[in-house]
Structures are given as C-alpha cells and as structure tokens.
Design a protein around this motif. Structure first.
Motif, PDB file in Angstrom:
ATOM      1  N   PHE A   1       0.944  -1.172  -0.059  1.00 54.66           N
ATOM      2  CA  PHE A   1      -0.006   0.106  -0.001  1.00 54.66           C
ATOM      3  C   PHE A   1       0.873   1.281   0.008  1.00 54.66           C
ATOM      4  O   PHE A   1       1.879   1.400   0.857  1.00 54.66           O
ATOM      5  CB  PHE A   1      -0.961   0.081   1.304  1.00 54.66           C
ATOM      6  CG  PHE A   1      -1.809   1.215   1.447  1.00 54.66           C
ATOM      7  CD1 PHE A   1      -2.865   1.244   0.440  1.00 54.66           C
ATOM      8  CD2 PHE A   1      -1.556   2.269   2.033  1.00 54.66           C
ATOM      9  CE1 PHE A   1      -3.690   2.286   0.305  1.00 54.66           C
ATOM     10  CE2 PHE A   1      -2.455   3.415   2.227  1.00 54.66           C
ATOM     11  CZ  PHE A   1      -3.559   3.293   1.449  1.00 54.66           C
ATOM     12  N   ASP A   2       0.269   2.126  -0.953  1.00 55.27           N
ATOM     13  CA  ASP A   2       1.149   3.429  -0.986  1.00 55.27           C
ATOM     14  C   ASP A   2       0.006   4.590  -1.023  1.00 55.27           C
ATOM     15  O   ASP A   2      -0.787   4.542  -1.783  1.00 55.27           O
ATOM     16  CB  ASP A   2       1.845   3.681  -2.280  1.00 55.27           C
ATOM     17  CG  ASP A   2       2.543   4.975  -2.560  1.00 55.27           C
ATOM     18  OD1 ASP A   2       2.355   5.826  -1.547  1.00 55.27           O
ATOM     19  OD2 ASP A   2       3.530   5.089  -3.215  1.00 55.27           O
ATOM     20  N   PRO A   3       0.091   5.180   0.196  1.00 54.87           N
ATOM     21  CA  PRO A   3      -1.010   6.170   0.468  1.00 54.87           C
ATOM     22  C   PRO A   3      -1.118   7.288  -0.734  1.00 54.87           C
ATOM     23  O   PRO A   3      -2.392   7.844  -0.872  1.00 54.87           O
ATOM     24  CB  PRO A   3      -0.798   6.853   1.690  1.00 54.87           C
ATOM     25  CG  PRO A   3       0.653   6.918   2.007  1.00 54.87           C
ATOM     26  CD  PRO A   3       0.890   5.287   1.174  1.00 54.87           C
ATOM     27  N   ASP A   4      -0.077   7.452  -1.390  1.00 52.55           N
ATOM     28  CA  ASP A   4       0.004   8.748  -2.694  1.00 52.55           C
ATOM     29  C   ASP A   4      -0.641   7.801  -3.845  1.00 52.55           C
ATOM     30  O   ASP A   4      -0.869   8.489  -4.704  1.00 52.55           O
ATOM     31  CB  ASP A   4       1.410   9.173  -2.884  1.00 52.55           C
ATOM     32  CG  ASP A   4       1.980  10.007  -1.488  1.00 52.55           C
ATOM     33  OD1 ASP A   4       0.815  10.594  -0.947  1.00 52.55           O
ATOM     34  OD2 ASP A   4       2.946   9.910  -1.120  1.00 52.55           O
ATOM     35  N   HIS A   5      -0.318   6.430  -4.096  1.00 50.35           N
ATOM     36  CA  HIS A   5      -0.704   5.896  -4.924  1.00 50.35           C
ATOM     37  C   HIS A   5      -1.461   4.635  -4.722  1.00 50.35           C
ATOM     38  O   HIS A   5      -1.059   3.343  -4.824  1.00 50.35           O
ATOM     39  CB  HIS A   5       0.427   5.674  -6.003  1.00 50.35           C
ATOM     40  CG  HIS A   5       1.104   6.719  -6.322  1.00 50.35           C
ATOM     41  ND1 HIS A   5       0.724   7.740  -7.336  1.00 50.35           N
ATOM     42  CD2 HIS A   5       2.400   7.353  -6.095  1.00 50.35           C
ATOM     43  CE1 HIS A   5       1.643   8.647  -7.540  1.00 50.35           C
ATOM     44  NE2 HIS A   5       2.678   8.519  -6.525  1.00 50.35           N
ATOM     45  N   PRO A   6      -2.833   4.664  -4.363  1.00 48.06           N
ATOM     46  CA  PRO A   6      -3.529   3.374  -3.843  1.00 48.06           C
ATOM     47  C   PRO A   6      -3.887   2.519  -4.838  1.00 48.06           C
ATOM     48  O   PRO A   6      -4.467   1.475  -4.386  1.00 48.06           O
ATOM     49  CB  PRO A   6      -4.510   4.154  -2.914  1.00 48.06           C
ATOM     50  CG  PRO A   6      -4.666   5.505  -3.689  1.00 48.06           C
ATOM     51  CD  PRO A   6      -3.335   5.844  -4.207  1.00 48.06           C
ATOM     52  N   GLN A   7      -3.572   2.886  -6.232  1.00 50.12           N
ATOM     53  CA  GLN A   7      -4.507   2.106  -7.319  1.00 50.12           C
ATOM     54  C   GLN A   7      -3.998   0.726  -7.266  1.00 50.12           C
ATOM     55  O   GLN A   7      -4.595  -0.189  -7.481  1.00 50.12           O
ATOM     56  CB  GLN A   7      -4.198   2.797  -8.487  1.00 50.12           C
ATOM     57  CG  GLN A   7      -4.912   4.101  -8.672  1.00 50.12           C
ATOM     58  CD  GLN A   7      -4.302   5.252  -8.031  1.00 50.12           C
ATOM     59  OE1 GLN A   7      -3.273   5.146  -7.663  1.00 50.12           O
ATOM     60  NE2 GLN A   7      -4.858   6.363  -8.187  1.00 50.12           N
ATOM     61  N   GLY A   8      -2.721   0.679  -6.768  1.00 46.85           N
ATOM     62  CA  GLY A   8      -2.082  -0.907  -7.098  1.00 46.85           C
ATOM     63  C   GLY A   8      -2.364  -1.661  -5.847  1.00 46.85           C
ATOM     64  O   GLY A   8      -2.884  -2.991  -5.975  1.00 46.85           O
TER      65      GLY A   8
END
Length: 307
Positions: free
Chosen positions: A28-35
């Motif tokens: 999980f990446d809060p700036d890029h949650p699409q993944g």
C-alpha cells in the motif's frame, strides 16, 4: 421504526484486525493506492486468512440466536469500498454471515463513526485511530498483527484477559509507581486498599461482557482474567475495585512483575489487552494481543506503535 444497536454488544473492527491483510498492506502506498486496490480486486474471490482478532469476533457472534441477536460486529476500515467487497466475501467464506455492516473510508480516519455505532470496543492495526478512539472515551486497542493465533481448545467459551492499571482501572496507582517507585506504590495501595480505583478505558467493555454473560445464551459463555504486574499487598485494591463494580473475573494473576506471556499461554485467551508494549510483545508470542495506549506509561514513551 429505525434499526438500533443499543441493545447489543457492538464491536467495531478494522479489516486488518479481522483478517490477515499484511501482504497486501506492504504494497500500500497512500499517494498511489491504485495498486493496492487492484490487488484486492484481483483477489476478490480469494478468502483472506483469519487475522489477530478473528477468534474473538467469531466466538462473540456465536452468542447470537435467531430469536435474539446479542452481538453486532461492524467493519470500520480505511479500506476503499472495492476492497470492502473482499472483506465481506471473506467474512462469508469463514462463516461470519452476520457481519453485514461496514464503513469504508478510503484512507480517511474512520474512528469518528464509533459514536453513531455506540461501540463497546474498537480494534485496529492503526495506532493513530486507536489513540483518537481512546481520547473519545471508547475502549480501543492496536492489535499486534504478528500475534499468535488463538487456541481452538475452547470453542464454546470466549476467553479475554485484561491488564489492570491503565486498562480496567485508571492509571492513578501507576503514576505513583512511575514517580516514586515500587515501595511508594505498595504503601499507596495498602493505604487506599478499601477505596475503589477510578475506572480505566476498558471498564465499559468489561461491563458489556458482564451483561452479555447474564443474557442467557445457552451454548456460549465468557471467561475473563485479570493479569497484572501487581503482587501482594497491592492486589487487594484491585479486587476491592471489581467488587465495588459488582463484576467478578474468573481468574486473577498477580504476577509481581513477572513476564505475562507464558501465563497467558496457559490461560489461552482469544485476546489480551495491556497498556505496555513490553507486555504486549511478550504476550503476542503466545496469544492474540493488543496495545491500549492509555495512561502515564504511554505518555512517557510517546505512545510508540506496537511492533
């Protein structure tokens, strides 16, 4: 007439506390949650493994009967609504069909929804959410996600263990210990042995469990334990406090500072609550455990997250 949960024990729980989403969470990446969202969508029909609080939830829900629904479990999660579909499907796959309510906030703080739920307990892997919940007056704990799974030896008994000071009781006595040492603490507690301690953050949850125990469920019961670093003579005030609340625990362990983990291993709780990270770490090697970031001990260390 509007639906109400006022007559039930209400547990609010995050998806990571109920299910093992640790692999997904590492991506999980809060700036890029699409993944992360896509991974959850790809695994929509793959039931997540049980998480730290799964056994506690499953057993509490077993108090429900067709004629009387005594317990409500609501998923309260920072997940997005799409990932929420996997949570509900996983619940159904594991036989938790009565988990039908959830709030999914897609990264926003979910703790504000505890108030309309009237929650008696909030379990989450997010330390900030737990701290906010406690500040609002709700019993809350940060689950130690690497905890051992609960024992399957007691299928008809919910077993819950509590620390005393800063969990069931206020941190009044702990403040004396922190400021003046053990001898002063012992003298303080002997002097005030007949004076009940003020309630701590988990007293409302203990009271709700007591009401659930008295509700007459035919096939389930609750077994509680007080597991405290207190020893004699400071044990008397703890017992007198519980008596003043008219609530009895089934077991009391006055360990005088000994490590709690191995004693909890023998008690086999479905969950253990403690305010000190060292005790939580010791317990988590053997049983599901959670950190209650309450009291002077946590102010001193800045409320460090549970490892």
């Amino acid at each position: 007439m509007a639906m109400t949960l006022s007559d039930k024990l209400v547990v609010a729980i995050s998806s990571r506390a109920l299910f093992d989403f640790e692999e997904e969470n590492r991506l999980f990446d809060p700036d890029h949650p699409q993944g992360y969202m896509q991974l959850q969508l790809d695994r929509l029909d793959v039931p997540a493994r049980p998480g730290v609080a799964f056994s506690l939830v499953k057993k509490l829900l077993a108090f429900n009967e067709p004629a009387q629904q005594r317990v409500e479990v609501v998923v309260l999660s920072r997940n997005d609504p799409v990932s929420g579909m996997r949570v509900f499907r996983s619940a159904k796959a594991h036989g938790l069909d009565s988990v039908q309510r959830g709030v999914f906030t897609q990264g926003a703080a979910p703790f504000r929804y505890l108030r309309p739920l009237g929650a008696h307990l909030f379990l989450s892997a997010n330390a900030a959410d737990v701290n906010e919940a406690l500040a609002m007056g709700f019993p809350a704990a940060q689950v130690a996600t690497q905890s051992a799974q609960a024992s399957a030896a007691h299928p008809h008994e919910v077993r819950i263990a509590f620390d005393g000071d800063a969990v069931l009781f206020s941190d009044e006595a702990e403040r004396v210990f922190q400021s003046a040492g053990l001898d002063a603490f012992q003298a303080h507690e002997v002097e005030k042995a007949l004076l009940p301690l003020p309630p701590g953050p988990f007293k409302p949850f203990l009271s709700a469990l007591h009401r659930l125990q008295q509700s007459g469920a035919p096939s389930m019961r609750i077994r509680t334990a007080l597991v405290t670093a207190r020893g004699a003579p400071a044990h008397e005030r703890a017992i007198q406090t519980l008596m003043s609340w008219q609530i009895a625990v089934d077991e009391a362990m006055f360990l005088g500072g000994m490590p709690k983990g191995e004693f909890l291993r023998e008690f086999e709780p479905d969950f253990f609550f403690d305010d000190q990270t060292g005790h939580v770490t010791s317990a988590a090697r053997h049983v599901p455990a959670g950190h209650v970031s309450s009291g002077i001990a946590n102010l001193a260390v800045g409320v460090a997250p549970v490892p």
